[in-house]
Design an enzyme around this catalytic site. Sequence first.
Site, short mmCIF file in Angstrom:
data_model
loop_
_atom_site.label_atom_id
_atom_site.label_comp_id
_atom_site.label_asym_id
_atom_site.label_seq_id
_atom_site.Cartn_x
_atom_site.Cartn_y
_atom_site.Cartn_z
N ARG A 28 6.06 49.01 73.09
CA ARG A 28 5.22 49.37 72.53
C ARG A 28 4.21 50.60 73.56
NH1 ARG A 28 2.67 44.59 69.30
NH2 ARG A 28 3.07 43.59 71.23
N LYS A 82 -0.75 45.43 75.33
CA LYS A 82 -0.98 44.09 76.10
C LYS A 82 -1.89 43.97 77.15
CE LYS A 82 1.22 41.20 74.83
NZ LYS A 82 1.01 40.58 73.50
N TYR A 103 -4.98 44.71 73.41
CA TYR A 103 -4.96 43.03 73.34
C TYR A 103 -5.10 42.26 74.56
CZ TYR A 103 -2.68 43.74 68.64
OH TYR A 103 -2.41 43.91 67.40
N HIS A 155 -6.27 38.47 74.22
CA HIS A 155 -6.09 36.94 74.21
C HIS A 155 -6.67 36.20 75.41
CE1 HIS A 155 -4.13 37.70 70.23
NE2 HIS A 155 -3.20 38.74 70.84
N GLU A 211 -7.89 42.09 69.35
CA GLU A 211 -7.75 40.84 68.56
C GLU A 211 -9.32 40.46 67.89
OE1 GLU A 211 -7.21 41.14 71.52
OE2 GLU A 211 -7.95 39.21 72.69
N ASP A 241 2.90 31.39 67.60
CA ASP A 241 1.94 31.90 68.61
C ASP A 241 0.70 31.06 68.62
OD1 ASP A 241 1.22 32.95 66.20
OD2 ASP A 241 0.60 34.89 66.91
N1 LIG Z 1 5.28 35.52 66.13
C1 LIG Z 1 4.70 36.64 65.88
O1 LIG Z 1 5.32 37.61 66.51
C2 LIG Z 1 3.48 36.60 65.02
C3 LIG Z 1 2.96 38.02 64.74
C4 LIG Z 1 2.08 38.37 64.02
C5 LIG Z 1 1.42 37.15 63.49
N2 LIG Z 1 1.68 35.92 63.92
C6 LIG Z 1 1.12 34.69 63.45
O2 LIG Z 1 1.64 34.34 62.03
C7 LIG Z 1 0.63 33.50 61.50
C8 LIG Z 1 0.23 33.94 60.06
O3 LIG Z 1 -0.72 35.06 60.19
P1 LIG Z 1 -1.42 35.73 58.94
O4 LIG Z 1 -1.85 37.13 59.35
O5 LIG Z 1 -0.32 35.86 57.82
O6 LIG Z 1 -2.65 34.81 58.66
P2 LIG Z 1 -3.57 34.70 57.46
O7 LIG Z 1 -4.77 34.39 57.77
O8 LIG Z 1 -3.30 36.35 56.62
O9 LIG Z 1 -2.67 33.60 56.43
C9 LIG Z 1 -2.53 32.63 56.73
C10 LIG Z 1 -2.46 31.75 55.34
O10 LIG Z 1 -2.16 30.41 55.63
C11 LIG Z 1 -2.79 29.87 54.62
N3 LIG Z 1 -2.63 28.34 54.66
C12 LIG Z 1 -3.54 27.32 55.76
N4 LIG Z 1 -3.18 26.06 55.71
C13 LIG Z 1 -2.18 26.31 54.95
C14 LIG Z 1 -1.18 24.89 54.67
N5 LIG Z 1 -1.56 23.68 54.95
N6 LIG Z 1 -0.34 25.36 53.72
C15 LIG Z 1 0.07 26.43 53.23
N7 LIG Z 1 -0.82 27.53 53.53
C16 LIG Z 1 -1.70 27.28 54.44
C17 LIG Z 1 -4.10 30.13 54.31
O11 LIG Z 1 -4.76 30.07 53.20
C18 LIG Z 1 -3.84 31.64 54.42
O12 LIG Z 1 -3.49 32.33 53.00
C19 LIG Z 1 -0.44 33.34 62.57
O13 LIG Z 1 -0.44 32.16 63.49
C20 LIG Z 1 -0.41 34.72 63.42
O14 LIG Z 1 -0.93 34.52 64.82
C21 LIG Z 1 2.74 35.64 64.39
#
Ligand SMILES: NC(=O)c1ccc[n+]([C@@H]2O[C@H](COP(=O)([O-])OP(=O)(O)OC[C@H]3O[C@@H](n4cnc5c(N)ncnc54)[C@H](O)[C@@H]3O)[C@@H](O)[C@H]2O)c1
Length: 370
Positions: free
Chosen positions: A15, A75, A94, A96, A118, A270
């Site tokens: 990116r 990054k 970013y 972190h 972030e 993550d």
């Molecule tokens: N791997 C990657 O490349 C990557 C990229 C972007 C985001 N992420 C990660 O993805 C994850 C989700 O991000 P997001 O933006 O959707 O967050 P978000 O806050 O929009 O959504 C999280 C949801 O999880 C729900 N939740 C909490 N506990 C729960 C449970 N026990 N059962 C069911 N649902 C539950 C919450 O109510 C909320 O609606 C984060 O950890 C984020 O860091 C990873």
Amino acid sequence: MIIGVPKEIKNNENRVGATPAGVNELVRNGHTVYVQATAGEGSGFADEEYANAGATILPTIAEVYAIAEMIVKVKEPIESEYSLIKDNQLLFTYFHFASHEPLTKAMIERNAVCLAYETVERPDRSLPLLVPMSEVAGRMSIQEGAKYLEKPLKGRGILLGGVPGVRPAQVLILGGGVVGTNAAKMAAGMGADVTILDTNLARLRYLDDVLPANVTTQMSNGYVIRELVKTHDLIIGAVLIPGAKAPNLITRDMLKTMKPGTVLVDVAVDQGGCIETCKPTTHENPTFIIDDVVHYCVANMPGAVPFTSTQALTNATLPYVVQVANKGWKEACANSEELKKGLNVVNGKVVYKGVAEAFGLEYTDVNTVL
Ligand SMILES: NC(=O)c1ccc[n+]([C@@H]2O[C@H](COP(=O)([O-])OP(=O)(O)OC[C@H]3O[C@@H](n4cnc5c(N)ncnc54)[C@H](O)[C@@H]3O)[C@@H](O)[C@H]2O)c1
């Protein structure tokens, strides 16, 4: 203001901090932009496009850091960049910090001003510069999941949407936030039979209203999850508890109850992951198998689609970059609570509580540096 856009040098990061359109917007606002040669190549933007948009191309990263008052990137700077950072230089990227002590100490030592994407935060506590990457990862989780369900990749050999006369795949999504909602849209659009779980009833009501009829919403709890994993072909982990490690919703013992070739995509990896057996993987080697269950746990999923991710990121960052460039960081942050929350390290002081607490460093109230 003089703005510099260096090429990302972190492993496999394609990116870039600004698109030619973003550069053009900054130039139209009266700023001078220097872009490092080939900085946009990985995202599909040639040097010529940046030059046409009004940027000056510089051959080396050292020249970009040397001339710029504000560095806009993606990054956090890596070790080889630390010595390039000038006294009082503003970096908007970013960081972190809370998971990276050497980086925090290096930024303190360099006397830099660090605005972190972030932690820019809206009054409703949403994080506008994290949302675009969650949108990308959510949509991508279904694309990757569908691929790994194919037999040659050790999946169940089921087509996500089925065909007339043959049932589609069943997709289970844990968490109905940004990632989960985007995953549900993609899976539903491909014709799968989708179930989305969340603990927030108001959110489930909303999802029930806006998602198509092949998506069912269900309250998330241990009992329901234990039953549903037995029958679903593709399971997406998308939960987030802000500021905490993700809860282990799928435990090791549940794998034995799943069908062989089930695919797990733990997007929440993550934050430690919501599937006990998930460990971070890379785009070079994205999956591993335990008990005949395929695990996909890439921690930087958006990195695989830089053309989309760069534009999604810069669509969100550009208005903030323009504000900071127009007013200078002090005035911009003093006038905007959202941007003020983005300040983490300023001229040797840690002004973000979470970062100071993470490393036992002295915390300085951000208002005292403005
Ligand atoms: N791997 C990657 O490349 C990557 C990229 C972007 C985001 N992420 C990660 O993805 C994850 C989700 O991000 P997001 O933006 O959707 O967050 P978000 O806050 O929009 O959504 C999280 C949801 O999880 C729900 N939740 C909490 N506990 C729960 C449970 N026990 N059962 C069911 N649902 C539950 C919450 O109510 C909320 O609606 C984060 O950890 C984020 O860091 C990873």
